[in-house]
Design a protein around this motif. Structure first.
Motif, PDB file in Angstrom:
ATOM      1  N   GLU A 274       0.847  -1.182   0.000  1.00  0.00           N
ATOM      2  CA  GLU A 274       0.000   0.000   0.000  1.00  0.00           C
ATOM      3  C   GLU A 274       0.891   1.243   0.000  1.00  0.00           C
ATOM      4  OE1 GLU A 274      -2.864   0.031   3.089  1.00  0.00           O
ATOM      5  OE2 GLU A 274      -3.763  -1.913   2.540  1.00  0.00           O
ATOM      6  N   PRO A 275       0.819   2.079  -1.028  1.00  0.00           N
ATOM      7  CA  PRO A 275       1.674   3.270  -1.093  1.00  0.00           C
ATOM      8  C   PRO A 275       1.450   4.172   0.116  1.00  0.00           C
ATOM      9  CG  PRO A 275       0.571   2.875  -3.194  1.00  0.00           C
ATOM     10  CD  PRO A 275      -0.062   1.949  -2.197  1.00  0.00           C
ATOM     11  N   GLY A 276       2.503   4.843   0.526  1.00  0.00           N
ATOM     12  CA  GLY A 276       2.413   5.747   1.656  1.00  0.00           C
ATOM     13  C   GLY A 276       3.706   6.511   1.839  1.00  0.00           C
TER      14      GLY A 276
ATOM     15  N   ILE B  11       5.577  -1.422  13.774  1.00  0.00           N
ATOM     16  CA  ILE B  11       4.404  -1.459  12.908  1.00  0.00           C
ATOM     17  C   ILE B  11       3.702  -0.103  12.890  1.00  0.00           C
ATOM     18  CG2 ILE B  11       4.108  -3.935  13.251  1.00  0.00           C
ATOM     19  CD1 ILE B  11       1.770  -3.339  15.096  1.00  0.00           C
ATOM     20  N   ALA B  12       3.811   0.662  13.997  1.00  0.00           N
ATOM     21  CA  ALA B  12       3.245   2.014  13.986  1.00  0.00           C
ATOM     22  C   ALA B  12       3.999   2.901  13.005  1.00  0.00           C
ATOM     23  CB  ALA B  12       3.287   2.613  15.389  1.00  0.00           C
ATOM     24  N   LEU B  13       5.328   2.759  12.941  1.00  0.00           N
ATOM     25  CA  LEU B  13       6.127   3.532  11.993  1.00  0.00           C
ATOM     26  C   LEU B  13       5.871   3.111  10.556  1.00  0.00           C
ATOM     27  CD1 LEU B  13       9.541   3.668  13.902  1.00  0.00           C
ATOM     28  CD2 LEU B  13       7.843   5.485  13.668  1.00  0.00           C
ATOM     29  N   ALA B  14       5.277   1.934  10.374  1.00  0.00           N
ATOM     30  CA  ALA B  14       4.927   1.450   9.036  1.00  0.00           C
ATOM     31  C   ALA B  14       3.451   1.663   8.722  1.00  0.00           C
ATOM     32  CB  ALA B  14       5.270  -0.031   8.910  1.00  0.00           C
TER      33      ALA B  14
ATOM     34  N   TYR C 178       6.177  -5.236   6.652  1.00  0.00           N
ATOM     35  CA  TYR C 178       7.113  -5.214   5.518  1.00  0.00           C
ATOM     36  C   TYR C 178       6.381  -5.265   4.184  1.00  0.00           C
ATOM     37  CZ  TYR C 178      10.632  -6.743   2.184  1.00  0.00           C
ATOM     38  OH  TYR C 178      11.436  -6.846   1.076  1.00  0.00           O
ATOM     39  N   VAL C 179       5.438  -6.190   4.069  1.00  0.00           N
ATOM     40  CA  VAL C 179       4.718  -6.351   2.806  1.00  0.00           C
ATOM     41  C   VAL C 179       3.922  -5.099   2.465  1.00  0.00           C
ATOM     42  CG1 VAL C 179       2.913  -7.673   1.615  1.00  0.00           C
ATOM     43  CG2 VAL C 179       4.615  -8.856   3.020  1.00  0.00           C
TER      44      VAL C 179
END
Length: 242
Positions: free
Chosen positions: A5-7, A50-53, A112-113
């Motif tokens: 997912e772009p971000g 995961i919050a940073l991602a 990661y994905v």
């Protein structure tokens, strides 16, 4: 569905190699510290990563809802006994910790994905593993990341179509058979079309990889990875010194 997912989060800006090394270091720390205190520390690290991602625990649980029953069943099965007292709660502790450790690792995989394009994953694996084995592994990673979401969507459409025809009222055995048969047919059909598409596009064994550079954020990620590796090796070093 577990796809890119772009971000613009920190996880999106990191180089794919940094994220792979960080995951490997986290796995080493998870297997080096299997006690509740170690897993509590790793839980905090996982929550931050995961919050940073831009990934939430709810998203992780939703993505792995099909795996969660198996993780929960392992401690319950391990605690069962064939004789009195029939249930041994102490025997379920280690499997429960192992299942929780697996869930933490899966959470990082989901992050990661969701933050790494497939093409960058292919290039990262090819760069980390030299020679033809790296190119082969990169190609395999790309095919899995591209093919698996398509198959998940096929199975979801099959279940929706079966429910629309009141198939969800059938016995569980019949539902499993129908979904499995339809899924297998989809896999075979899509595999044939994938092979034709790869030949039509003249699949390159050594494609031009995307540009990859280490930035300031990658330095922090590699420092965290080194810290996790050091923490994982600390019990071994301490035991050897004694």
């Amino acid at each position: 569905m577990l796809t890119y997912e772009p971000g613009d989060s920190l996880g999106h800006r990191l180089d794919a190699r940094s994220k792979l090394l960080l995951q490997a270091a986290f796995a080493a720390a998870a297997f080096g510290h299997t006690d509740p205190i170690g897993l509590a520390v790793l839980t905090g690290v996982t929550a931050v990563l995961i919050a940073l991602a831009s990934t939430t625990p709810g998203v992780v649980l939703a993505e792995y809802r099909g795996i969660l029953p198996f993780l929960a069943a392992a401690p319950a099965i391990e605690s069962l006994r064939l004789g009195a007292p029939w249930i041994d709660p102490a025997a379920a502790v280690d499997p429960a910790l192992a299942a929780y450790r697996t869930l933490l690792l899966l959470a990082l995989v989901a992050a990661y994905v969701r933050t790494t394009p497939v093409r960058e994953s292919e290039a990262a694996v090819a760069r980390l593993v030299p020679g033809k084995p790296g190119r082969l592994l990169g190609l395999g990673v790309g095919l899995v990341f591209r093919f698996l979401p398509v198959l998940q969507a096929d199975l979801a459409r099959t279940r929706e179509a079966m429910a629309a025809r009141l198939g969800d009222q059938r016995p569980l055995r019949d539902r499993v058979r129908l979904v499995a048969t339809a899924g297998l047919n989809r896999v075979l059909s899509r595999t044939d079309r994938l092979a034709v598409a790869l030949r039509a596009r003249c699949l390159s064994w050594d494609p031009t990889p995307p540009e990859a550079t280490f930035g300031r954020d990658d330095v922090l990620a590699l420092a965290l990875a080194a810290s996790l590796v050091g923490w994982a090796l600390w019990p071994t070093v301490t035991a050897a010194s004694w």
